[in-house]
Design an enzyme around this catalytic site. Structure first.
Site, short mmCIF file in Angstrom:
data_model
loop_
_atom_site.label_atom_id
_atom_site.label_comp_id
_atom_site.label_asym_id
_atom_site.label_seq_id
_atom_site.Cartn_x
_atom_site.Cartn_y
_atom_site.Cartn_z
N ASP A 1 43.67 12.91 -34.23
CA ASP A 1 43.53 14.35 -33.95
C ASP A 1 42.08 14.81 -34.15
OD1 ASP A 1 46.27 14.49 -33.40
OD2 ASP A 1 46.49 16.43 -34.41
N ASP B 1 47.15 8.52 -37.21
CA ASP B 1 47.66 9.81 -36.73
C ASP B 1 46.61 10.90 -36.98
OD1 ASP B 1 49.51 11.79 -35.84
OD2 ASP B 1 49.93 12.26 -37.95
C1 IPM Z 1 51.42 11.58 -32.67
C2 IPM Z 1 52.28 12.72 -33.17
C3 IPM Z 1 53.55 12.18 -33.80
C4 IPM Z 1 53.18 11.18 -34.87
C5 IPM Z 1 54.45 13.31 -34.36
C6 IPM Z 1 54.92 14.24 -33.25
C7 IPM Z 1 55.60 12.82 -35.15
O1 IPM Z 1 51.57 13.50 -34.07
O2 IPM Z 1 51.91 10.80 -31.83
O3 IPM Z 1 50.29 11.49 -33.09
O4 IPM Z 1 52.81 11.57 -35.97
O5 IPM Z 1 53.23 9.97 -34.59
MG MG Z 2 49.56 12.98 -34.25
#
Ligand code: IPM
Ligand code: MG
Length: 334
Positions: free
Chosen positions: A224, A220
């Site tokens: 990002d 996750d």
């Molecule tokens: C992602 C998002 C989700 C996650 C959130 C919205 C819960 O950040 O798909 O990366 O953490 O899986």
């Molecule tokens: Mg995410």
């Protein structure tokens, strides 16, 4: 072929509407239906993942989701995100595949999606202590590692397994399994990075990566970082795949409440997720390639505010449809 659309919350409906236009233009034979999930579903049906939505998803060949989230982080009520977690788990889409591409970068993150901290026991004890637990079974680790090896094999043959094996038991299991499975993939070069080092290396030398495979929470966070390096969250698409049953395709971004309802969200991630849906979900590789090319053409000339321009969500989506029509005409004329 059936595709279920789950627009969801925030900018979800806006970007999914553009993906829907693109899908209709490239594959008009695909049957499309829309269902409720997340905050919208709680508001209308009192459930984040209504039974009718899950049933429709199970029957579909692929599912395209926008975004879910209501910004309600209380722990006494069910929140919008629970709908998405339940869907990921019910469809058992354990391998979340997130490609990131620029002129220099071409990397793929394979994130474990249905285990670890997200799905472990959590709660609060009488003394006020709050806990989240991270657990992984060996077979859960193996199946996603295998996906990593297979993607690496089909790409440049380099797999980086990311863990925190200097601290965590689950990471030690992860590393042990990766080393063991590597024997079955002699054509793939495997290396290991601790997650903090991986974060630094991603920022310093993103071009050095081919495929990264990692557990849920690390994936996750790293995705990002990768998204930020590759044009922002507005561009980042993903496919969540299981062994059988429909895949779940969704932008990496969230609901973006700051711009929701303004018609300015970048639909690229949703449309690129549709490219992945056509290819990996429906087996329509030719259609996927044509939509991908149309999207590339538009992304080079039409810019939404996140890319420094003034185009609206719908203008961008219309431009993609126009590019598809133009390329179909070029093909026919040739
Ligand atoms: C992602 C998002 C989700 C996650 C959130 C919205 C819960 O950040 O798909 O990366 O953490 O899986
Ligand atoms: Mg995410």
């Amino acid at each position: 072929m059936k595709v279920v659309l789950l627009p969801g919350d925030g900018i979800g409906p806006e970007v999914v509407a553009e993906a829907r236009k693109a899908l209709a233009a490239i594959a008009p034979e695909v049957e499309v239906s829309e269902h409720l999930i997340g905050g919208e579903a709680i508001a209308r049906e009192d459930e984040a993942l209504p039974g009718a939505t899950l049933a429709a998803c199970r029957e579909a060949d692929a599912v395209l989701m926008g975004a879910v989230g209501s910004g309600d982080y209380s722990w006494t009520t069910s929140n919008a995100e629970d709908g998405m977690f339940a869907l990921r788990r019910e469809l058992d889409v354990y391998a979340n595949v997130r490609p990131f591409r620029t002129e220099e970068i071409d990397l793929l993150i394979v994130r474990e999606l249905v285990g670890g901290l997200y799905f472990g026991a959590r709660g609060v004890r009488e003394d006020g202590t709050v806990f989240d637990t991270c657990e992984y079974r060996p077979d859960q680790v193996d199946r996603v590692l295998r996906r990593g090896f297979e993607f690496a094999r089909a790409r440049r043959g380099k797999l980086t397994s990311v863990d925190k094996a200097n601290v965590l038991a689950t990471s030690r299991l992860w590393r042990e399994r990766a080393i063991e499975l590597a024997a079955e993939y002699p054509d793939v070069e495997l290396d290991h990075l601790l997650v903090d080092t991986a974060a630094m290396r991603l920022v310093q030398a993103p071009e050095s990566f081919d495929v990264i495979v990692t557990e849920n929470t690390f994936g996750d966070i790293l995705s990002d970082i990768a998204a930020a390096l590759a044009g922002g969250l507005g561009l980042a698409a993903s496919a969540s795949l299981g062994d059988d049953g429909p895949g779940l395709f969704e932008p990496v971004h969230g609901t973006a409440p700051d711009i929701a309802g303004k018609g300015v969200a970048n639909p690229t991630a949703a449309i690129r997720s549709t490219v992945m849906l056509l290819d990996l979900g429906l087996g329509l590789a030719g259609e996927a390639a044509r939509l991908d090319a149309a999207l590339d053409r538009v992304a080079a000339t039409v810019f939404t505010p996140d890319q420094g321009g003034t185009a609206t969500t719908a203008e961008f989506g219309d431009a993609v449809v126009a590019a598809l029509t133009a390329s179909a005409k070029e093909l026919a004329d040739a």
